[in-house]
Design a protein around this motif. Structure first.
Motif, PDB file in Angstrom:
ATOM      1  N   LEU A  29       1.135  -1.176  -0.864  1.00  0.00           N
ATOM      2  CA  LEU A  29       0.498   0.025  -0.009  1.00  0.00           C
ATOM      3  C   LEU A  29       0.929   1.519   0.248  1.00  0.00           C
ATOM      4  CD1 LEU A  29      -2.873  -1.099   2.447  1.00  0.00           C
ATOM      5  CD2 LEU A  29      -2.938  -0.644   0.093  1.00  0.00           C
ATOM      6  N   GLY A  30       2.147   0.892  -0.179  1.00  0.00           N
ATOM      7  CA  GLY A  30       2.858   2.356  -0.152  1.00  0.00           C
ATOM      8  C   GLY A  30       3.648   2.593   1.026  1.00  0.00           C
ATOM      9  N   ALA A  31       3.561   2.087   2.238  1.00  0.00           N
ATOM     10  CA  ALA A  31       4.457   2.225   3.613  1.00  0.00           C
ATOM     11  C   ALA A  31       5.823   1.710   3.529  1.00  0.00           C
ATOM     12  CB  ALA A  31       3.872   1.471   4.482  1.00  0.00           C
ATOM     13  N   GLU A  32       6.796   2.828   3.959  1.00  0.00           N
ATOM     14  CA  GLU A  32       8.319   2.283   4.096  1.00  0.00           C
ATOM     15  C   GLU A  32       8.450   1.152   5.071  1.00  0.00           C
ATOM     16  OE1 GLU A  32      12.050   4.510   4.601  1.00  0.00           O
ATOM     17  OE2 GLU A  32      10.883   5.754   4.065  1.00  0.00           O
ATOM     18  N   ILE A  33       8.957   0.038   4.221  1.00  0.00           N
ATOM     19  CA  ILE A  33       8.713  -0.985   5.978  1.00  0.00           C
ATOM     20  C   ILE A  33      10.743  -1.302   6.283  1.00  0.00           C
ATOM     21  CG2 ILE A  33       8.179  -3.442   6.418  1.00  0.00           C
ATOM     22  CD1 ILE A  33       6.304  -1.720   5.792  1.00  0.00           C
ATOM     23  N   THR A  34      10.812  -1.558   6.707  1.00  0.00           N
ATOM     24  CA  THR A  34      12.536  -1.382   7.207  1.00  0.00           C
ATOM     25  C   THR A  34      12.348  -2.753   8.181  1.00  0.00           C
ATOM     26  OG1 THR A  34      12.673   0.920   7.313  1.00  0.00           O
ATOM     27  CG2 THR A  34      14.502  -0.502   8.808  1.00  0.00           C
ATOM     28  N   LYS A  35      12.732  -3.679   7.916  1.00  0.00           N
ATOM     29  CA  LYS A  35      12.628  -5.239   8.520  1.00  0.00           C
ATOM     30  C   LYS A  35      13.972  -5.877   8.779  1.00  0.00           C
ATOM     31  CE  LYS A  35      12.205  -9.704   7.211  1.00  0.00           C
ATOM     32  NZ  LYS A  35      11.024 -10.273   8.185  1.00  0.00           N
ATOM     33  N   VAL A  36      13.516  -5.494  10.289  1.00  0.00           N
ATOM     34  CA  VAL A  36      14.839  -5.675  10.882  1.00  0.00           C
ATOM     35  C   VAL A  36      15.086  -7.086  11.159  1.00  0.00           C
ATOM     36  CG1 VAL A  36      16.407  -5.383  13.536  1.00  0.00           C
ATOM     37  CG2 VAL A  36      14.834  -3.537  12.188  1.00  0.00           C
ATOM     38  N   GLU A  37      16.131  -8.374  10.987  1.00  0.00           N
ATOM     39  CA  GLU A  37      16.675  -9.076  10.925  1.00  0.00           C
ATOM     40  C   GLU A  37      17.388  -9.354  12.348  1.00  0.00           C
ATOM     41  OE1 GLU A  37      15.519 -11.688   8.226  1.00  0.00           O
ATOM     42  OE2 GLU A  37      15.432  -9.966   6.390  1.00  0.00           O
ATOM     43  N   THR A  38      17.379 -10.667  13.158  1.00  0.00           N
ATOM     44  CA  THR A  38      19.318 -11.033  13.773  1.00  0.00           C
ATOM     45  C   THR A  38      20.149 -11.299  12.264  1.00  0.00           C
ATOM     46  OG1 THR A  38      18.327 -13.414  14.064  1.00  0.00           O
ATOM     47  CG2 THR A  38      16.936 -11.918  15.850  1.00  0.00           C
ATOM     48  N   PRO A  39      21.077 -11.787  12.924  1.00  0.00           N
ATOM     49  CA  PRO A  39      22.354 -12.419  12.476  1.00  0.00           C
ATOM     50  C   PRO A  39      21.495 -13.102  11.560  1.00  0.00           C
ATOM     51  CG  PRO A  39      23.048 -11.333  14.400  1.00  0.00           C
ATOM     52  CD  PRO A  39      21.485 -11.216  14.241  1.00  0.00           C
ATOM     53  N   GLY A  40      20.980 -14.162  12.508  1.00  0.00           N
ATOM     54  CA  GLY A  40      20.534 -15.336  11.607  1.00  0.00           C
ATOM     55  C   GLY A  40      18.985 -15.364  10.431  1.00  0.00           C
TER      56      GLY A  40
END
Length: 412
Positions: A29-40
């Protein structure tokens, strides 16, 4: 990227299916998504076939419209980066248990200290006040709790799970609309808030909306279970060369069907003359229809029912769904070049508007693909980013098979 949610920043702390589906919807829908991930990395990166490690078929879809940054939140600098991201976020969303969120310093109170007006969404297995609070929740477990195997058993004789992640997907839809409602409220009031979505409660309401049935009334006016949905013959009807779905509902539609199959007298049969009578005798009704439809081909029946204005459609297999002519005509599938995974198929989002994204949709990122650019956007200098990389606070993506082949070709 532009869209209905252009300018809304979402800090995505979710994993597996439910939460990533929620943020996939928001991103489309146009939102800016920042996906935070663990090192794995998110575990769903390993679900299904892949051309490169961490880039599975499932993640290619669920990871779309997102940027990935690796952060080790057990390290102080990882926490520092997360708090900087939170100060800029409109929405923070996670699907971990509350105890785990508190342990990692990711509770609503923690995020609110970083950003007073943040919309904070927790996707939980179970609401806080019941005996299941804090227990792990996965799709099959929730399907069992909300009686889906019981329903399939009543209809077909053997309890089975619905063969897709129905609980995950449905809860993701609930979470997306909860976030959108909270964002609208913030636009009106200037205040952030916490919203919670429970998988169990969401799916219980989803199932019982149909099947509470007579128990809606107190005292009861009948048993639980919608008879039409539980009728053994409620399934695709066999034709002479395949299967067809037929769904007349009104008196007029049933009269048209009876005429089309050559039995117009059935419309005057007391068992089938009204919607109440048909519901009470649904097993007999579906059995009769089944006997008629097996005598002719799917194409023949589709043509006949179209002329009679009786709702009917072919019954697809997974393979024929992939090649469905309507999906082809509306451009549902696009074959695109993924930056690291080569040619892949993308499915269009079902929501369209006059503000649809005019820029290409961002394809699913490799693990840590955007770590450096996001850190730079937060104001970290090159030397500090390098230190984060050396200390394991963050990470960049590993080389893909394509990168390796290119290096070997060039003699590197």
């Amino acid at each position: 990227m532009t869209g209905l949610l252009d300018g809304i920043k979402v800090l995505d702390l979710t994993t597996m299916g439910t939460g990533p589906y929620t943020t996939q919807i928001l991103g489309e829908l146009g939102a800016e998504i920042t996906k935070v991930e663990t090192p794995g990395g998110d575990a769903v990166r390993g679900v299904g076939p892949a051309r490169n490690p961490g880039m599975s078929a499932m993640f290619i879809t669920l990871g779309r419209s997102k940027r990935s940054i690796v952060l080790d939140l057990k390290k102080p600098d990882g926490r520092l980066v997360l708090e900087k991201l939170a100060t800029q976020a409109d929405v923070v969303i996670h699907n971990m248990r509350k105890s785990a969120a508190r342990k990692l310093g990711l509770s609503y109170e923690d995020m609110k200290r970083c950003n007073e007006t943040v919309v904070y969404c927790s996707i939980l297995g179970f609401g806080d006040n019941g005996p299941y609070a804090g227990l792990p929740a996965y799709d099959d477990l929730i399907q069992g709790l909300v009686a889906l195997p019981d329903l399939t058993g009543r209809a077909s004789g053997e309890p089975r799970y619905v063969p897709l992640a129905l609980a995950d997907r449905t809860t993701g839809l609930f979470a997306a609309y909860a976030v959108l409602a909270a964002v609208v409220a913030r636009l009106r009031t200037g205040m952030g808030q916490e919203v919670e979505v429970s998988m169990f409660e969401a799916l219980a309401g989803f199932v019982l909306g149909d099947h509470l049935y007579g128990e809606v009334f107190s005292p009861s006016e009948g048993e639980m279970g919608f008879p039409r949905h539980l009728a053994p013959h409620r399934k695709p009807f066999r034709t002479s060369d395949g299967y067809i779905g037929v769904m007349p509902y009104t008196d007029r539609q049933w009269t048209a069907l009876f005429k089309a199959v050559g039995a117009p007298e059935l419309s005057a049969d007391d068992r089938f003359a009204t919607v109440y009578a048909r519901t009470a005798n649904i097993a007999d009704l579906y059995s009769l229809v089944s006997d008629f439809l097996v005598t002719r081909s799917t194409e023949d029946w589709l043509r006949t029912f179209k002329e009679a204005d009786v709702p009917a459609m072919q019954t697809n297999t997974l393979e024929t769904l992939r090649d469905d002519p309507h999906l082809a005509a509306v451009g549902f599938f696009q074959e695109v070049d993924h930056p690291s995974e080569g040619r892949v198929w993308r499915m269009s989002p079902p929501v369209r508007s006059g503000q649809d994204a005019s820029d290409p949709i961002r394809e699913a990122p490799r693990l840590g693909e955007n770590s450096r650019e996001l850190l730079e956007e937060l104001g970290f200098e090159h030397e500090q980013i390098q230190a984060f990389l050396e200390d394991g606070v963050t990470a960049l993506p590993q080389a893909t098979n394509a990168d390796t082949k290119e290096s070997n070709k060039n003699g590197q």
